[in-house]
Scaffold this motif. Structure first.
Motif, PDB file in Angstrom:
ATOM      1  N   VAL A 287       0.845  -1.205   0.000  1.00 23.29           N
ATOM      2  CA  VAL A 287       0.000   0.000   0.000  1.00 23.29           C
ATOM      3  C   VAL A 287       0.874   1.247   0.000  1.00 23.29           C
ATOM      4  N   LEU A 288       1.866   1.259   0.879  1.00 24.61           N
ATOM      5  CA  LEU A 288       2.757   2.408   0.945  1.00 24.61           C
ATOM      6  C   LEU A 288       3.458   2.636  -0.390  1.00 24.61           C
ATOM      7  N   LEU A 289       4.006   1.565  -0.964  1.00 26.45           N
ATOM      8  CA  LEU A 289       4.743   1.710  -2.218  1.00 26.45           C
ATOM      9  C   LEU A 289       3.827   2.156  -3.349  1.00 26.45           C
ATOM     10  N   ARG A 290       2.594   1.647  -3.356  1.00 32.33           N
ATOM     11  CA  ARG A 290       1.643   2.052  -4.395  1.00 32.33           C
ATOM     12  C   ARG A 290       1.295   3.537  -4.283  1.00 32.33           C
ATOM     13  N   GLU A 291       1.147   4.002  -3.058  1.00 34.09           N
ATOM     14  CA  GLU A 291       0.817   5.414  -2.850  1.00 34.09           C
ATOM     15  C   GLU A 291       2.017   6.319  -3.141  1.00 34.09           C
ATOM     16  N   ALA A 292       3.227   5.798  -2.902  1.00 36.28           N
ATOM     17  CA  ALA A 292       4.426   6.638  -3.002  1.00 36.28           C
ATOM     18  C   ALA A 292       5.030   6.695  -4.392  1.00 36.28           C
ATOM     19  N   ALA A 293       4.765   5.696  -5.252  1.00 34.04           N
ATOM     20  CA  ALA A 293       5.476   5.637  -6.531  1.00 34.04           C
ATOM     21  C   ALA A 293       4.646   4.933  -7.604  1.00 34.04           C
ATOM     22  N   ASP A 294       4.936   5.266  -8.872  1.00 29.32           N
ATOM     23  CA  ASP A 294       4.272   4.627 -10.004  1.00 29.32           C
ATOM     24  C   ASP A 294       4.676   3.158 -10.108  1.00 29.32           C
ATOM     25  N   PRO A 295       3.882   2.336 -10.797  1.00 27.79           N
ATOM     26  CA  PRO A 295       4.162   0.894 -10.868  1.00 27.79           C
ATOM     27  C   PRO A 295       5.522   0.528 -11.437  1.00 27.79           C
ATOM     28  N   ASP A 296       6.045   1.363 -12.357  1.00 29.29           N
ATOM     29  CA  ASP A 296       7.332   1.035 -12.971  1.00 29.29           C
ATOM     30  C   ASP A 296       8.522   1.617 -12.198  1.00 29.29           C
ATOM     31  N   ASP A 297       8.257   2.193 -11.042  1.00 26.81           N
ATOM     32  CA  ASP A 297       9.328   2.768 -10.233  1.00 26.81           C
ATOM     33  C   ASP A 297      10.181   1.645  -9.635  1.00 26.81           C
ATOM     34  N   PRO A 298      11.498   1.836  -9.529  1.00 33.94           N
ATOM     35  CA  PRO A 298      12.379   0.796  -8.963  1.00 33.94           C
ATOM     36  C   PRO A 298      12.004   0.343  -7.554  1.00 33.94           C
ATOM     37  N   VAL A 299      11.301   1.152  -6.783  1.00 33.97           N
ATOM     38  CA  VAL A 299      10.956   0.728  -5.424  1.00 33.97           C
ATOM     39  C   VAL A 299       9.948  -0.421  -5.431  1.00 33.97           C
ATOM     40  N   HIS A 300       9.326  -0.680  -6.578  1.00 29.92           N
ATOM     41  CA  HIS A 300       8.389  -1.802  -6.688  1.00 29.92           C
ATOM     42  C   HIS A 300       9.073  -3.087  -7.134  1.00 29.92           C
ATOM     43  N   ASP A 301      10.330  -3.009  -7.526  1.00 30.94           N
ATOM     44  CA  ASP A 301      11.020  -4.155  -8.121  1.00 30.94           C
ATOM     45  C   ASP A 301      11.368  -5.187  -7.046  1.00 30.94           C
ATOM     46  N   PRO A 302      10.694  -6.358  -7.036  1.00 33.74           N
ATOM     47  CA  PRO A 302      10.968  -7.360  -5.992  1.00 33.74           C
ATOM     48  C   PRO A 302      12.345  -7.990  -6.109  1.00 33.74           C
ATOM     49  N   ALA A 303      13.003  -7.805  -7.269  1.00 31.24           N
ATOM     50  CA  ALA A 303      14.352  -8.355  -7.430  1.00 31.24           C
ATOM     51  C   ALA A 303      15.380  -7.538  -6.646  1.00 31.24           C
ATOM     52  N   ARG A 304      15.017  -6.322  -6.292  1.00 33.73           N
ATOM     53  CA  ARG A 304      15.915  -5.481  -5.508  1.00 33.73           C
ATOM     54  C   ARG A 304      15.738  -5.779  -4.021  1.00 33.73           C
ATOM     55  N   ASP A 305      16.827  -5.684  -3.279  1.00 35.79           N
ATOM     56  CA  ASP A 305      16.786  -5.914  -1.845  1.00 35.79           C
ATOM     57  C   ASP A 305      15.800  -4.951  -1.190  1.00 35.79           C
ATOM     58  N   LEU A 306      14.963  -5.474  -0.276  1.00 32.24           N
ATOM     59  CA  LEU A 306      13.926  -4.658   0.352  1.00 32.24           C
ATOM     60  C   LEU A 306      14.516  -3.485   1.117  1.00 32.24           C
ATOM     61  N   GLU A 307      15.607  -3.695   1.822  1.00 31.60           N
ATOM     62  CA  GLU A 307      16.190  -2.601   2.592  1.00 31.60           C
ATOM     63  C   GLU A 307      16.689  -1.489   1.677  1.00 31.60           C
ATOM     64  N   ARG A 315      15.032   8.271   1.496  1.00 37.11           N
ATOM     65  CA  ARG A 315      15.793   9.357   0.873  1.00 37.11           C
ATOM     66  C   ARG A 315      14.851  10.382   0.252  1.00 37.11           C
ATOM     67  N   ARG A 316      13.804   9.913  -0.430  1.00 42.53           N
ATOM     68  CA  ARG A 316      12.854  10.830  -1.055  1.00 42.53           C
ATOM     69  C   ARG A 316      12.090  11.630  -0.003  1.00 42.53           C
ATOM     70  N   ALA A 317      11.737  10.967   1.107  1.00 37.22           N
ATOM     71  CA  ALA A 317      11.032  11.675   2.173  1.00 37.22           C
ATOM     72  C   ALA A 317      11.916  12.764   2.774  1.00 37.22           C
ATOM     73  N   GLU A 318      13.170  12.422   3.005  1.00 37.27           N
ATOM     74  CA  GLU A 318      14.103  13.406   3.561  1.00 37.27           C
ATOM     75  C   GLU A 318      14.327  14.579   2.606  1.00 37.27           C
ATOM     76  N   ALA A 319      14.215  14.299   1.307  1.00 34.42           N
ATOM     77  CA  ALA A 319      14.385  15.354   0.304  1.00 34.42           C
ATOM     78  C   ALA A 319      13.128  16.197   0.133  1.00 34.42           C
ATOM     79  N   GLY A 320      12.056  15.828   0.845  1.00 34.61           N
ATOM     80  CA  GLY A 320      10.828  16.612   0.801  1.00 34.61           C
ATOM     81  C   GLY A 320       9.896  16.254  -0.337  1.00 34.61           C
ATOM     82  N   ASP A 321      10.038  15.072  -0.938  1.00 37.88           N
ATOM     83  CA  ASP A 321       9.157  14.680  -2.029  1.00 37.88           C
ATOM     84  C   ASP A 321       7.714  14.624  -1.527  1.00 37.88           C
ATOM     85  N   ALA A 322       6.839  15.390  -2.138  1.00 38.68           N
ATOM     86  CA  ALA A 322       5.473  15.557  -1.643  1.00 38.68           C
ATOM     87  C   ALA A 322       4.685  14.251  -1.693  1.00 38.68           C
TER      88      ALA A 322
END
Length: 427
Positions: A287-307, A315-322
């Motif tokens: 839910v968080l990832l869906r709200e925070a980023a588009d489906p093709d965004d790297p944060v949705h990629d399960p092949a990438r380490d979750l951490e 990083r995006r939150a700290e940078a002030g991404d709305a």
């Protein structure tokens, strides 16, 4: 405490049968061992004072525990001693260990813990559990356990138990995963499957992952030994474990912990369990990832380490991404809504956030606390504190290893004495 513990001591006026004496001695050995674990090193005299056992009994028990290599003598106790000072007794047990394994949607992890609480080995592998199915997943678990046992042997430690954490409803009495929707398991005989694949020569248990995480927090987390606590973990699913008066709350059928499926979510959203409106639908990781980023965004990629993916969200939150901040605020508010129900029901001293809730907790705490203040019945959150877990994603596997070691504290005679070891000539 002395009055409570004194019931384990032998009463001079009672005639004990050999069976009675053996049972009482095992209880007393476990009492001393647990006391050293829970309260730290101390002299024999202090152990006697704390437990209510007499000094001669404690000396005999410590001698046997030393022979079984479960305790060792350390420095001289000079503080407050009268007459000849005694030696400080330390928990040892480097020769025995417990193995914990955690299964989740996209990984499996293992950890080996010795009796002193030292991590001897840990390993995490990417694993698509829903796609593999139960049989192939259990094959992978067996390989992980073999690897962990080899690592334990290299440290000179023998496993005394194995506990496997599963993200779903687990009937702990027979180790059946009755329903684990996020990994697609229904009535899977996990315990029987592991026994057919693994020959460790020690007990195997299967437990709910959130319950084991709560045990880990109680045993070794930043809020260790807090008598009443609630643990909430967020990953693909959302789980909870409740400790009441220092005891895990299992429920009548041992199926407690699935707080993610309470009706606190959006009734228009379908949960992974097939129902609508589960709390998981508004606070789960997807839910968080869906709200925070588009489906093709790297944060949705399960092949990438979750951490790594969560670090990018932070990083995006700290940078002030709305968009990211709005997503975190929304999840934090929903988290507070559900946590308020748990606080109102259980009145814990502390609520511990684990999983991704802990990783992103600095962004979730403010909206969560604001929601709690409007929904918790008692003043000042009914005395509850909200803290972030320091165990990270290792809580369940640490809890599993801890539970695996409990057999030694229940019966220290399971660990051979020096004259019982192979090759020592014992009859």
């Amino acid at each position: 405490m002395a009055d409570e513990r004194r019931r384990f001591d032998r009463s001079p006026g009672r005639r004990h049968t050999p069976a009675d004496q053996a049972t009482v001695r095992r209880s007393n050995l476990g009492l001393v061992l647990r006391h050293l674990r829970d309260f730290g090193p101390r002299s024999r005299a202090r152990i006697a004072q704390d437990t209510g056992l007499n000094k001669a009994t404690v000396s005999s028990l410590v001698a046997e525990l030393t022979d079984r290599r479960l305790v060792s003598a350390g420095d001289v106790d000079r503080a407050g001693s009268v007459g000849r000072p005694g030696l400080i007794v330390h928990l040892d047990g480097a020769t025995v260990c417990g193995i914990g394994v955690e299964l989740n949607v996209d990984y499996a992890a293992t950890l080996v813990l010795n009796l002193r609480g030292e991590v001897l080995f840990e390993h995490l592998i990417a694993l698509d559990v829903p796609a593999l199915g139960a049989d192939r997943t259990l094959d992978a678990v067996a390989r992980l356990v073999d690897e962990a046992a080899d690592a334990a042997a290299a440290h000179g430690a023998t496993p005394v138990g194995l506990t496997v954490a599963v993200p779903g409803l687990v009937r702990s009495v027979d180790g059946v995963a009755t329903y684990a929707p996020n990994i697609g398991w229904h009535e899977v005989p996990v315990l029987d499957g592991l026994r057919a694949r693994i020959d460790l020569g020690c007990p195997i248990r299967v437990e709910n992952d959130a319950n084991l995480s709560a045990i880990a927090e109680w045993a070794m987390g930043s809020e260790a030994r807090t008598a009443d606590l609630v643990y909430l973990t967020g990953e693909v699913g959302v789980g909870g474990g409740v400790i009441v008066a220092d005891q895990l709350l299992r429920g009548a059928g041992g199926l407690s912990g699935e707080v993610g499926h309470t009706s606190l979510g959006d009734p228009d959203l379908v949960c992974g369990c097939g129902r609508r409106g589960c709390w998981e639908t508004v606070v789960g990781l997807m839910v968080l990832l869906r709200e925070a980023a588009d489906p093709d965004d790297p944060v949705h990629d399960p092949a990438r380490d979750l951490e790594t993916r969560l670090a990018e969200v932070a990083r995006r939150a700290e940078a002030g991404d709305a968009r990211t901040l709005a997503a975190l605020d929304k999840v934090g508010t929903a988290l507070g809504n559900g946590a308020a129900v748990l606080i109102n029901v259980f009145n814990p001293q502390v609520v511990i956030l684990g999983g991704y809730f802990a990783v992103l907790g600095r962004f979730l705490l403010e909206p969560m606390t604001a929601e709690l203040r409007t929904r918790v019945f008692g003043p000042d959150l009914a005395g509850a504190r909200i803290v972030l877990s320091t165990l990270g994603f290792t809580a369940a596997v640490r809890g599993g290893a801890h539970v695996a070691l409990e057999s030694v504290f229940d019966d220290p005679t399971l660990v051979p004495a020096s004259d019982e070891l192979p090759g020592t000539g014992a009859s």
